[in-house]
Design a protein around this motif. Sequence first.
Motif, PDB file in Angstrom:
ATOM      1  N   GLN A   2     -10.636  -4.484  -7.480  1.00 57.61           N
ATOM      2  CA  GLN A   2      -9.810  -4.794  -6.336  1.00 57.61           C
ATOM      3  C   GLN A   2      -9.800  -6.295  -6.121  1.00 57.61           C
ATOM      4  O   GLN A   2     -10.537  -7.022  -6.731  1.00 57.61           O
ATOM      5  CB  GLN A   2     -10.304  -4.089  -5.084  1.00 57.61           C
ATOM      6  CG  GLN A   2     -11.614  -4.647  -4.575  1.00 57.61           C
ATOM      7  CD  GLN A   2     -12.091  -3.908  -3.361  1.00 57.61           C
ATOM      8  OE1 GLN A   2     -11.903  -2.717  -3.241  1.00 57.61           O
ATOM      9  NE2 GLN A   2     -12.714  -4.607  -2.461  1.00 57.61           N
ATOM     10  N   THR A   3      -8.941  -6.734  -5.218  1.00 55.64           N
ATOM     11  CA  THR A   3      -8.934  -8.133  -4.864  1.00 55.64           C
ATOM     12  C   THR A   3     -10.117  -8.397  -3.958  1.00 55.64           C
ATOM     13  O   THR A   3     -10.719  -7.486  -3.416  1.00 55.64           O
ATOM     14  CB  THR A   3      -7.614  -8.496  -4.157  1.00 55.64           C
ATOM     15  OG1 THR A   3      -7.533  -7.724  -2.959  1.00 55.64           O
ATOM     16  CG2 THR A   3      -6.410  -8.254  -5.015  1.00 55.64           C
ATOM     17  N   ALA A   4     -10.456  -9.649  -3.759  1.00 58.41           N
ATOM     18  CA  ALA A   4     -11.618  -9.982  -2.944  1.00 58.41           C
ATOM     19  C   ALA A   4     -11.468  -9.504  -1.501  1.00 58.41           C
ATOM     20  O   ALA A   4     -12.432  -9.128  -0.867  1.00 58.41           O
ATOM     21  CB  ALA A   4     -11.836 -11.496  -2.981  1.00 58.41           C
ATOM     22  N   ASP A   5     -10.270  -9.522  -0.980  1.00 58.81           N
ATOM     23  CA  ASP A   5     -10.061  -9.203   0.426  1.00 58.81           C
ATOM     24  C   ASP A   5      -9.298  -7.911   0.665  1.00 58.81           C
ATOM     25  O   ASP A   5      -8.941  -7.614   1.796  1.00 58.81           O
ATOM     26  CB  ASP A   5      -9.278 -10.330   1.101  1.00 58.81           C
ATOM     27  CG  ASP A   5     -10.033 -11.636   1.088  1.00 58.81           C
ATOM     28  OD1 ASP A   5     -11.234 -11.626   0.813  1.00 58.81           O
ATOM     29  OD2 ASP A   5      -9.403 -12.665   1.353  1.00 58.81           O
ATOM     30  N   GLY A   6      -9.006  -7.144  -0.341  1.00 58.67           N
ATOM     31  CA  GLY A   6      -8.180  -5.979  -0.096  1.00 58.67           C
ATOM     32  C   GLY A   6      -8.192  -4.990  -1.227  1.00 58.67           C
ATOM     33  O   GLY A   6      -9.231  -4.739  -1.815  1.00 58.67           O
ATOM     34  N   ALA A   7      -7.024  -4.470  -1.518  1.00 55.74           N
ATOM     35  CA  ALA A   7      -6.906  -3.370  -2.462  1.00 55.74           C
ATOM     36  C   ALA A   7      -5.769  -3.630  -3.433  1.00 55.74           C
ATOM     37  O   ALA A   7      -4.951  -4.519  -3.228  1.00 55.74           O
ATOM     38  CB  ALA A   7      -6.654  -2.082  -1.681  1.00 55.74           C
ATOM     39  N   ILE A   8      -5.735  -2.789  -4.467  1.00 57.83           N
ATOM     40  CA  ILE A   8      -4.644  -2.831  -5.444  1.00 57.83           C
ATOM     41  C   ILE A   8      -3.983  -1.467  -5.443  1.00 57.83           C
ATOM     42  O   ILE A   8      -4.653  -0.435  -5.583  1.00 57.83           O
ATOM     43  CB  ILE A   8      -5.166  -3.157  -6.855  1.00 57.83           C
ATOM     44  CG1 ILE A   8      -5.799  -4.552  -6.874  1.00 57.83           C
ATOM     45  CG2 ILE A   8      -4.027  -3.062  -7.874  1.00 57.83           C
ATOM     46  CD1 ILE A   8      -6.524  -4.868  -8.165  1.00 57.83           C
ATOM     47  N   LEU A   9      -2.672  -1.457  -5.287  1.00 58.61           N
ATOM     48  CA  LEU A   9      -1.888  -0.228  -5.332  1.00 58.61           C
ATOM     49  C   LEU A   9      -1.119  -0.191  -6.648  1.00 58.61           C
ATOM     50  O   LEU A   9      -0.264  -1.039  -6.894  1.00 58.61           O
ATOM     51  CB  LEU A   9      -0.910  -0.159  -4.161  1.00 58.61           C
ATOM     52  CG  LEU A   9      -0.019   1.077  -4.127  1.00 58.61           C
ATOM     53  CD1 LEU A   9      -0.852   2.333  -3.849  1.00 58.61           C
ATOM     54  CD2 LEU A   9       1.074   0.925  -3.080  1.00 58.61           C
ATOM     55  N   ALA A  10      -1.462   0.771  -7.502  1.00 63.39           N
ATOM     56  CA  ALA A  10      -0.733   0.991  -8.751  1.00 63.39           C
ATOM     57  C   ALA A  10       0.286   2.091  -8.462  1.00 63.39           C
ATOM     58  O   ALA A  10      -0.084   3.166  -7.986  1.00 63.39           O
ATOM     59  CB  ALA A  10      -1.684   1.397  -9.862  1.00 63.39           C
ATOM     60  N   PHE A  11       1.551   1.814  -8.718  1.00 63.66           N
ATOM     61  CA  PHE A  11       2.633   2.719  -8.339  1.00 63.66           C
ATOM     62  C   PHE A  11       3.607   2.904  -9.487  1.00 63.66           C
ATOM     63  O   PHE A  11       3.656   2.094 -10.407  1.00 63.66           O
ATOM     64  CB  PHE A  11       3.374   2.176  -7.106  1.00 63.66           C
ATOM     65  CG  PHE A  11       4.119   0.885  -7.393  1.00 63.66           C
ATOM     66  CD1 PHE A  11       5.483   0.894  -7.615  1.00 63.66           C
ATOM     67  CD2 PHE A  11       3.444  -0.320  -7.463  1.00 63.66           C
ATOM     68  CE1 PHE A  11       6.175  -0.275  -7.903  1.00 63.66           C
ATOM     69  CE2 PHE A  11       4.117  -1.495  -7.758  1.00 63.66           C
ATOM     70  CZ  PHE A  11       5.481  -1.478  -7.975  1.00 63.66           C
ATOM     71  N   ASP A  12       4.390   3.967  -9.429  1.00 66.85           N
ATOM     72  CA  ASP A  12       5.419   4.245 -10.425  1.00 66.85           C
ATOM     73  C   ASP A  12       6.559   3.259 -10.196  1.00 66.85           C
ATOM     74  O   ASP A  12       7.315   3.375  -9.231  1.00 66.85           O
ATOM     75  CB  ASP A  12       5.896   5.692 -10.272  1.00 66.85           C
ATOM     76  CG  ASP A  12       6.957   6.084 -11.282  1.00 66.85           C
ATOM     77  OD1 ASP A  12       7.465   5.212 -12.014  1.00 66.85           O
ATOM     78  OD2 ASP A  12       7.293   7.280 -11.330  1.00 66.85           O
ATOM     79  N   GLY A  13       6.673   2.288 -11.068  1.00 67.16           N
ATOM     80  CA  GLY A  13       7.638   1.207 -10.896  1.00 67.16           C
ATOM     81  C   GLY A  13       9.094   1.604 -11.031  1.00 67.16           C
ATOM     82  O   GLY A  13       9.975   0.839 -10.638  1.00 67.16           O
ATOM     83  N   VAL A  14       9.387   2.772 -11.584  1.00 73.15           N
ATOM     84  CA  VAL A  14      10.784   3.196 -11.715  1.00 73.15           C
ATOM     85  C   VAL A  14      11.178   4.211 -10.642  1.00 73.15           C
ATOM     86  O   VAL A  14      12.304   4.676 -10.605  1.00 73.15           O
ATOM     87  CB  VAL A  14      11.092   3.755 -13.131  1.00 73.15           C
ATOM     88  CG1 VAL A  14      10.867   2.682 -14.185  1.00 73.15           C
ATOM     89  CG2 VAL A  14      10.283   5.007 -13.424  1.00 73.15           C
ATOM     90  N   CYS A  15      10.257   4.561  -9.775  1.00 72.48           N
ATOM     91  CA  CYS A  15      10.486   5.551  -8.720  1.00 72.48           C
ATOM     92  C   CYS A  15      11.005   4.859  -7.461  1.00 72.48           C
ATOM     93  O   CYS A  15      10.348   3.961  -6.926  1.00 72.48           O
ATOM     94  CB  CYS A  15       9.175   6.285  -8.430  1.00 72.48           C
ATOM     95  SG  CYS A  15       9.191   7.305  -6.953  1.00 72.48           S
ATOM     96  N   THR A  16      12.147   5.278  -6.994  1.00 70.24           N
ATOM     97  CA  THR A  16      12.726   4.690  -5.793  1.00 70.24           C
ATOM     98  C   THR A  16      11.835   4.929  -4.575  1.00 70.24           C
ATOM     99  O   THR A  16      11.654   4.035  -3.743  1.00 70.24           O
ATOM    100  CB  THR A  16      14.138   5.250  -5.549  1.00 70.24           C
ATOM    101  OG1 THR A  16      14.931   4.985  -6.712  1.00 70.24           O
ATOM    102  CG2 THR A  16      14.802   4.609  -4.353  1.00 70.24           C
ATOM    103  N   LEU A  17      11.256   6.109  -4.451  1.00 68.90           N
ATOM    104  CA  LEU A  17      10.349   6.397  -3.344  1.00 68.90           C
ATOM    105  C   LEU A  17       9.132   5.472  -3.394  1.00 68.90           C
ATOM    106  O   LEU A  17       8.717   4.920  -2.376  1.00 68.90           O
ATOM    107  CB  LEU A  17       9.911   7.865  -3.375  1.00 68.90           C
ATOM    108  CG  LEU A  17       8.867   8.282  -2.338  1.00 68.90           C
ATOM    109  CD1 LEU A  17       9.405   8.130  -0.919  1.00 68.90           C
ATOM    110  CD2 LEU A  17       8.432   9.731  -2.591  1.00 68.90           C
ATOM    111  N   CYS A  18       8.560   5.299  -4.562  1.00 64.15           N
ATOM    112  CA  CYS A  18       7.381   4.449  -4.713  1.00 64.15           C
ATOM    113  C   CYS A  18       7.708   2.990  -4.395  1.00 64.15           C
ATOM    114  O   CYS A  18       6.900   2.287  -3.775  1.00 64.15           O
ATOM    115  CB  CYS A  18       6.804   4.571  -6.117  1.00 64.15           C
ATOM    116  SG  CYS A  18       6.303   6.258  -6.526  1.00 64.15           S
TER     117      CYS A  18
END
Length: 135
Positions: A2-18
Motif C-alpha cells: 500500500q501507499t504510506a498514507d492510504g490504500a491501493i485500489l486495483a480495478f477492472d480498467g475496462v469496466c464502466t462501473l469500476c
Amino acid sequence: MQTADGAILAFDGVCTLCNGLVRFVVANDPIGRVRFVPLQSPQAVALVGGPVDDSATVVLLAGGRRYERSDAILHLLLELRPPWPAGFAAVLLPRALRDAVYRWVARNRYAWFGRTESCLLPPPGVRRRFLDVGG
C-alpha cells in the motif's frame, strides 16, 4: 502493498462501473489517500500477487491486507471522507450474502453498465494517483 498514507485500489480498467467507482473515490477522497491501478496492468498483477479471477473486479490493498469483493468495497469506505465510513457497518451482514450480491453485480456489470475496449486514461489532475500512468 500500500501507499504510506492510504490504500491501493486495483480495478477492472475496462469496466464502466469500476471506472465510475474510481471517479466516486476521487470525489470523496480529496487528500488522495487511495491510489489506483487497473487489474489489466503488469503493476496490478505484481501488487496483488497474480491475476485476479473475473468475479473479483476490485481488490483493495490496505493496512497490510488484501481485500476482495464486498470486503474490498467496505474497507474502501473507511478511506473516504464522512459520511462514507459509516457504510462499513454493512460488514455486520454475513459475508456470504454480501459476496453473493457482489458476484451478481460483477457478473452483469458489462451488460448493465457497459465496457470500453481499453483502459481509460485518467484526467491530468488525477494521473499522479494511478500507479501505472505517469503524472
